[in-house]
Design a protein around this motif. Structure first.
Motif, PDB file in Angstrom:
ATOM      1  N   SER A 174      -6.961  -5.189  -3.670  1.00  0.00           N
ATOM      2  CA  SER A 174      -7.359  -4.883  -2.210  1.00  0.00           C
ATOM      3  C   SER A 174      -6.309  -4.794  -1.349  1.00  0.00           C
ATOM      4  CB  SER A 174      -8.836  -5.180  -1.938  1.00  0.00           C
ATOM      5  OG  SER A 174      -8.836  -6.617  -1.319  1.00  0.00           O
ATOM      6  N   ARG A 175      -5.484  -6.222  -1.153  1.00  0.00           N
ATOM      7  CA  ARG A 175      -4.617  -6.424  -0.108  1.00  0.00           C
ATOM      8  C   ARG A 175      -3.289  -5.555  -0.161  1.00  0.00           C
ATOM      9  NH1 ARG A 175      -3.062 -11.774  -0.935  1.00  0.00           N
ATOM     10  NH2 ARG A 175      -1.316 -11.420  -1.942  1.00  0.00           N
ATOM     11  N   ASN A 217      -8.789  -9.046   4.647  1.00  0.00           N
ATOM     12  CA  ASN A 217      -7.393  -8.499   4.603  1.00  0.00           C
ATOM     13  C   ASN A 217      -6.995  -8.453   6.407  1.00  0.00           C
ATOM     14  OD1 ASN A 217      -6.832  -7.729   2.121  1.00  0.00           O
ATOM     15  ND2 ASN A 217      -7.923  -6.081   2.170  1.00  0.00           N
ATOM     16  N   VAL A 218      -7.776  -8.016   7.131  1.00  0.00           N
ATOM     17  CA  VAL A 218      -7.521  -8.146   8.510  1.00  0.00           C
ATOM     18  C   VAL A 218      -7.239  -9.367   9.051  1.00  0.00           C
ATOM     19  CG1 VAL A 218      -8.558  -7.862  10.937  1.00  0.00           C
ATOM     20  CG2 VAL A 218      -9.082  -6.041   9.231  1.00  0.00           C
ATOM     21  N   LEU A 227     -16.584  -4.788  -0.543  1.00  0.00           N
ATOM     22  CA  LEU A 227     -15.625  -3.948   0.326  1.00  0.00           C
ATOM     23  C   LEU A 227     -15.693  -4.527   1.467  1.00  0.00           C
ATOM     24  CD1 LEU A 227     -16.527  -0.516  -1.101  1.00  0.00           C
ATOM     25  CD2 LEU A 227     -14.299  -1.500  -1.182  1.00  0.00           C
ATOM     26  N   LEU A 272      -3.264  -2.627  -1.562  1.00  0.00           N
ATOM     27  CA  LEU A 272      -3.817  -1.137  -1.206  1.00  0.00           C
ATOM     28  C   LEU A 272      -3.621  -1.291   0.188  1.00  0.00           C
ATOM     29  CD1 LEU A 272      -6.274  -0.271  -3.849  1.00  0.00           C
ATOM     30  CD2 LEU A 272      -3.611   0.192  -3.822  1.00  0.00           C
ATOM     31  N   PHE A 273      -4.392  -2.066   0.968  1.00  0.00           N
ATOM     32  CA  PHE A 273      -4.653  -2.279   2.287  1.00  0.00           C
ATOM     33  C   PHE A 273      -3.165  -2.124   3.232  1.00  0.00           C
ATOM     34  CE2 PHE A 273      -5.048  -4.635   6.349  1.00  0.00           C
ATOM     35  CZ  PHE A 273      -6.240  -3.836   6.948  1.00  0.00           C
ATOM     36  N   ILE A 274      -2.202  -2.924   2.534  1.00  0.00           N
ATOM     37  CA  ILE A 274      -0.980  -2.710   3.093  1.00  0.00           C
ATOM     38  C   ILE A 274      -0.162  -1.561   2.720  1.00  0.00           C
ATOM     39  CG2 ILE A 274       1.472  -3.763   2.604  1.00  0.00           C
ATOM     40  CD1 ILE A 274       0.025  -6.514   2.001  1.00  0.00           C
ATOM     41  N   MET A 287     -13.817  -7.700   1.532  1.00  0.00           N
ATOM     42  CA  MET A 287     -12.514  -7.502   1.639  1.00  0.00           C
ATOM     43  C   MET A 287     -11.576  -6.934   2.585  1.00  0.00           C
ATOM     44  SD  MET A 287     -11.888  -5.988  -2.592  1.00  0.00           S
ATOM     45  CE  MET A 287     -12.816  -4.645  -2.386  1.00  0.00           C
ATOM     46  N   PHE A 288     -12.195  -6.089   3.493  1.00  0.00           N
ATOM     47  CA  PHE A 288     -11.548  -5.531   4.549  1.00  0.00           C
ATOM     48  C   PHE A 288     -11.490  -6.683   5.883  1.00  0.00           C
ATOM     49  CE2 PHE A 288     -12.228  -3.890   8.935  1.00  0.00           C
ATOM     50  CZ  PHE A 288     -11.135  -2.692   8.843  1.00  0.00           C
ATOM     51  N   ILE A 297      -2.664   1.547   4.421  1.00  0.00           N
ATOM     52  CA  ILE A 297      -2.975   1.325   6.120  1.00  0.00           C
ATOM     53  C   ILE A 297      -1.694   0.648   6.986  1.00  0.00           C
ATOM     54  CG2 ILE A 297      -4.414   0.449   7.944  1.00  0.00           C
ATOM     55  CD1 ILE A 297      -6.696   0.631   5.749  1.00  0.00           C
ATOM     56  N   VAL A 298      -1.326  -0.655   6.419  1.00  0.00           N
ATOM     57  CA  VAL A 298      -0.409  -1.249   7.579  1.00  0.00           C
ATOM     58  C   VAL A 298       1.077  -0.678   7.257  1.00  0.00           C
ATOM     59  CG1 VAL A 298       0.747  -3.473   7.408  1.00  0.00           C
ATOM     60  CG2 VAL A 298      -1.566  -3.440   6.608  1.00  0.00           C
TER      61      VAL A 298
END
Length: 353
Positions: free
Chosen positions: A315-316, A86-87, A79, A318-320, A82-83, A323-324
């Motif tokens: 994960s990318r 992604n950042v 995790l 879901l991150f987008i 991945m974070f 969050i994004v």
């Protein structure tokens, strides 16, 4: 008739690419042949979206059946990585978007949405909901990125070991599982879960493996070939002549944006390889800005770790979307409010003068 033409062209493209020993030939072949055909053939070409979705569901099912559930034993470190990645990727994409917007004369927010490596349909839908006028340019940026990644990345990882031959037997249990994952993906899609056709089967099958002692079947190679063909036909029809009727600066900007994203992920893959001690193919395909189903298919073809690739690609996304996108929405609202206040202030000053 239009669908039959697409099917025959896809089979021809897949056969030619398989004879040339190109990775994931039954997806890349249809893509290339159909893109070329659309620019020289004036007749109608059609491919049902449901067949493309079915191909993605089959790929997701195959990954779910083979997913390495032992990865969850080191979930904390994964995790964190991945974070971090992604950042780096999203931050780099925004930087690329800024430079491309200066070159192409596109508004920054349209350039950002064009550069972010997320789901194509969801990004375009977001742009429409935000009343962004350059939806056509955003669609072009997303499509050209997808096409260039799918066509360039296989040659970057070419020469690696060939994937599994897929000698599994077709069975009734496999038909039942595909039907079950299809139904679950339809449900998840209706509640607007991102890329439900791919992620939902993986989630369902991981849950079944964790909760039951059932022995899961494997998907035969022929079924995966059909899935590749279905996906390739769907992607190949996305870039129509109408989609490239844009200013030359925008057309060039889309290509530059895609190539810059590939270079960015190539660099970030070395960071991942160092942190997690993974093979280059695994780290690069985990970060590559392509469609999640295509990158996982390619990972399978070159013996990369498909569990890690699917985890990082998921994960990318879901991150987008978690969050994004909400963050971008808040920024767009703030900028619109700021512009309105500035216009009102300017109008008041003009009246006073």
């Amino acid at each position: 008739m239009a669908m039959i033409k697409v099917l025959m062209l896809s089979i021809i493209g897949g056969y030619i690419f398989s004879k040339l020993h190109i990775p994931i030939p039954w997806m890349l072949g249809p893509i290339v042949v159909l893109i070329i055909t659309q620019f020289i053939h004036k007749g109608e070409l059609k491919w049902p979206r449901q067949l493309g979705d079915l191909g993605v569901v089959i790929v997701g099912t195959g990954i779910g059946l083979r997913f390495n559930i032992h990865l969850f034993e080191s979930a904390g470190f994964i995790l964190l990585y991945m974070f971090l990645l992604n950042v780096i990727l999203i931050g780099g994409a925004v930087g690329i978007a800024y430079l491309i917007s200066r070159f192409s004369k596109m508004p920054l927010r349209a350039s950002v949405l064009g550069a972010i490596p997320g789901g194509l349909s969801q990004t375009v839908l977001f742009a429409e909901r935000e009343n962004i006028g350059e939806v056509g340019s955003i669609f072009y940026f997303q499509v050209i990125r997808l096409l260039l990644v799918v066509m360039i990345v296989p040659f970057i990882v070419a020469g690696q070991a060939a994937g599994q031959t897929g000698d599994a037997k077709f069975s009734v249990s496999l038909v039942f599982i595909i039907a079950m994952t299809w139904a679950f993906s339809v449900f998840m899609d209706r509640i607007h879960f991102p890329v439900a056709q791919f992620i939902a089967p993986i989630i369902l099958l991981i849950a079944l493996q964790l909760a039951t002692p059932l022995t899961m079947p494997q998907i035969p190679g022929l079924v995966m070939v059909i899935a590749q063909l279905f996906i390739g036909a769907q992607i190949g029809l996305k870039l129509t002549p109408e989609k490239v009727q844009l200013p030359v600066r925008v057309l060039i900007g889309g290509v530059m944006s895609a190539l810059a994203l590939i270079a960015l992920t190539l660099g970030s893959s070395f960071i991942m390889s160092f942190l997690m001690d993974t093979k280059f193919t695994t780290s690069f395909l985990s970060t590559a800005p392509g469609g999640i189903d295509q990158m996982v298919l390619l990972a399978d073809a070159v013996n990369a770790d498909i569990s890690i690739v699917s985890l990082f690609q998921t994960s990318r996304l879901l991150f987008i979307f978690i969050i994004v996108m909400p963050l971008l929405k808040a920024i767009f609202r703030w900028r619109e409010k700021k512009e309105r206040i500035y216009e009102q202030k300017t109008n008041v000053e003009k009246v006073n003068v």
